[in-house]
Every structure is written in C-alpha cells, then in structure tokens.
Design a protein around this motif. Structure first.
Motif, PDB file in Angstrom:
ATOM      1  N   CYS A   1       0.885  -1.166   0.000  1.00 29.79           N
ATOM      2  CA  CYS A   1       0.000   0.000   0.000  1.00 29.79           C
ATOM      3  C   CYS A   1       0.924   1.219   0.000  1.00 29.79           C
ATOM      4  O   CYS A   1       1.805   1.317   0.848  1.00 29.79           O
ATOM      5  CB  CYS A   1      -0.862   0.040   1.254  1.00 29.79           C
ATOM      6  N   ALA A   2       0.712   2.127  -0.943  1.00 31.05           N
ATOM      7  CA  ALA A   2       1.584   3.296  -1.045  1.00 31.05           C
ATOM      8  C   ALA A   2       0.750   4.551  -1.234  1.00 31.05           C
ATOM      9  O   ALA A   2      -0.187   4.567  -2.035  1.00 31.05           O
ATOM     10  CB  ALA A   2       2.549   3.133  -2.208  1.00 31.05           C
ATOM     11  N   VAL A   3       1.090   5.596  -0.489  1.00 34.30           N
ATOM     12  CA  VAL A   3       0.396   6.874  -0.576  1.00 34.30           C
ATOM     13  C   VAL A   3       1.410   7.923  -1.023  1.00 34.30           C
ATOM     14  O   VAL A   3       2.495   8.030  -0.454  1.00 34.30           O
ATOM     15  CB  VAL A   3      -0.233   7.256   0.784  1.00 34.30           C
ATOM     16  N   PHE A   4       1.028   8.685  -2.049  1.00 31.07           N
ATOM     17  CA  PHE A   4       1.845   9.784  -2.547  1.00 31.07           C
ATOM     18  C   PHE A   4       1.286  11.085  -2.000  1.00 31.07           C
ATOM     19  O   PHE A   4       0.084  11.259  -1.899  1.00 31.07           O
ATOM     20  CB  PHE A   4       1.772   9.849  -4.071  1.00 31.07           C
ATOM     21  N   ASP A   5       2.194  12.023  -1.666  1.00 29.74           N
ATOM     22  CA  ASP A   5       1.766  13.374  -1.310  1.00 29.74           C
ATOM     23  C   ASP A   5       2.803  14.366  -1.813  1.00 29.74           C
ATOM     24  O   ASP A   5       3.918  13.980  -2.139  1.00 29.74           O
ATOM     25  CB  ASP A   5       1.492  13.506   0.194  1.00 29.74           C
ATOM     26  N   PRO A   6       2.443  15.654  -1.893  1.00 31.71           N
ATOM     27  CA  PRO A   6       3.321  16.635  -2.534  1.00 31.71           C
ATOM     28  C   PRO A   6       4.443  17.197  -1.654  1.00 31.71           C
ATOM     29  O   PRO A   6       5.279  17.941  -2.152  1.00 31.71           O
ATOM     30  CB  PRO A   6       2.356  17.751  -2.931  1.00 31.71           C
ATOM     31  N   LYS A   7       4.512  16.855  -0.385  1.00 34.04           N
ATOM     32  CA  LYS A   7       5.529  17.427   0.506  1.00 34.04           C
ATOM     33  C   LYS A   7       6.835  16.641   0.453  1.00 34.04           C
ATOM     34  O   LYS A   7       6.842  15.432   0.345  1.00 34.04           O
ATOM     35  CB  LYS A   7       5.028  17.425   1.954  1.00 34.04           C
ATOM     36  N   GLN A   8       7.936  17.362   0.616  1.00 38.49           N
ATOM     37  CA  GLN A   8       9.269  16.763   0.683  1.00 38.49           C
ATOM     38  C   GLN A   8       9.676  16.498   2.127  1.00 38.49           C
ATOM     39  O   GLN A   8      10.837  16.328   2.425  1.00 38.49           O
ATOM     40  CB  GLN A   8      10.286  17.705   0.033  1.00 38.49           C
TER      41      GLN A   8
END
Length: 164
Positions: free
Chosen positions: A101-108
């Motif tokens: 299960c993988a979640v992408f988000d825009p923060k570094q």
C-alpha cells in the motif's frame, strides 16, 4: 510527546520488496495493481481510501489482509492529509508474496515517528503501521514523497480475472 526522525530514509523497518520502487515510479503494474487518484483533503478521503483497499483486496482474493491493510491505509492517508496538505494518490500492488500500500503526497517532508504520551490522543500512527506491516518506509523525489507499507500475502488469484 517526543518526536524524532526515523533513522533511515527510504526504509524504516525491513527491506522493501526489490520490485517496489521501479513499479511505483514507472507504472510497472504487472501482475496486479490498482490506483485511487485525487483523494482530497477531507476526512471523507480516508474512508474512501479504506473502502477502496478492502474492495481491491477482496477482489484479489486476499480478504485476510483487508483488516490490517485497511487500518494501515487509514493511517497513511490521515498523515498525508494532516501533515502534507493532501494525498495525491493511493496505489495497491500485489506481486508474488507481497501486497504493498503506497500513498503519494506533494511534501518533501519525511515522516516523523513520535513517542506519544500515555494519555495522548494522537502520535501512534506510524507505530501502528510498523506493527501491522512486514516492512514500511518512504522515498522522496522532486515531486513529493511516497510512503509505503508491505504485507506478506499468501498466493491468491485475482477473482475478477479468473471469472472471464
């Protein structure tokens, strides 16, 4: 509450399945993958992600993983909503003996593991992810971050593919 950065970038506990990062980065979905895009920034997005996870794992014949994966996805999406603004997508991959299960988000910004006090109402999410998965970690790139959790899965066929 004491906060500290997890010690290793990319992998926190265990090693990632060898195929995980190329599969996530290059859309190499074989044999089985599913994606939910545009989750948004509301508490409804957490429910949508949980329901998507349970439905997908059930379709893959992996009902026994659905409860743990549902909880882990809930934590990953909640963290993305709370700390990164919003998750951009959720991916589920099933290969051989792993479900990821993988979640992408825009923060570094890297995930922060906290030591929550006894009466704290939050701060245990990543400990829960670690407890339920066989490995988890994250990866930063120029677009944001990918936070993933892997589960050991028994062999199961995609039920929707076998009925055709």
């Amino acid at each position: 509450m004491t906060a500290h950065l997890a010690r290793r970038q990319s992998v926190v506990r265990g090693e990632a399945p060898w195929w995980l990062l190329p599969a996530m980065e290059d859309n190499l979905w074989e044999p089985v993958g599913a994606e939910l895009v545009g989750l948004g920034r509301t508490s409804a997005s957490v429910k949508i992600a949980r329901d998507f996870t349970v439905e997908t794992l059930t379709n893959w014949g992996l009902d026994e993983l659905a409860c743990d994966a549902r909880l882990v996805v809930s934590e990953l999406v909640t963290n993305a909503v709370r700390h990164a603004g919003e998750p951009t997508r959720l991916r589920l991959l099933h290969r051989a003996s792993h479900v990821v299960c993988a979640v992408f988000d825009p923060k570094q910004q890297t995930p922060v593991v906290t030591d929550a006090g006894y009466f704290a109402e939050s701060g245990r999410g990543l400990w829960l992810v670690e407890s339920l998965s066989c490995s988890w970690g994250w990866r930063l790139d120029g677009q944001g971050k990918l936070v993933w959790a892997a589960f050991t899965a028994p062999f199961a066929l995609d039920q929707s593919r076998t009925s055709a």
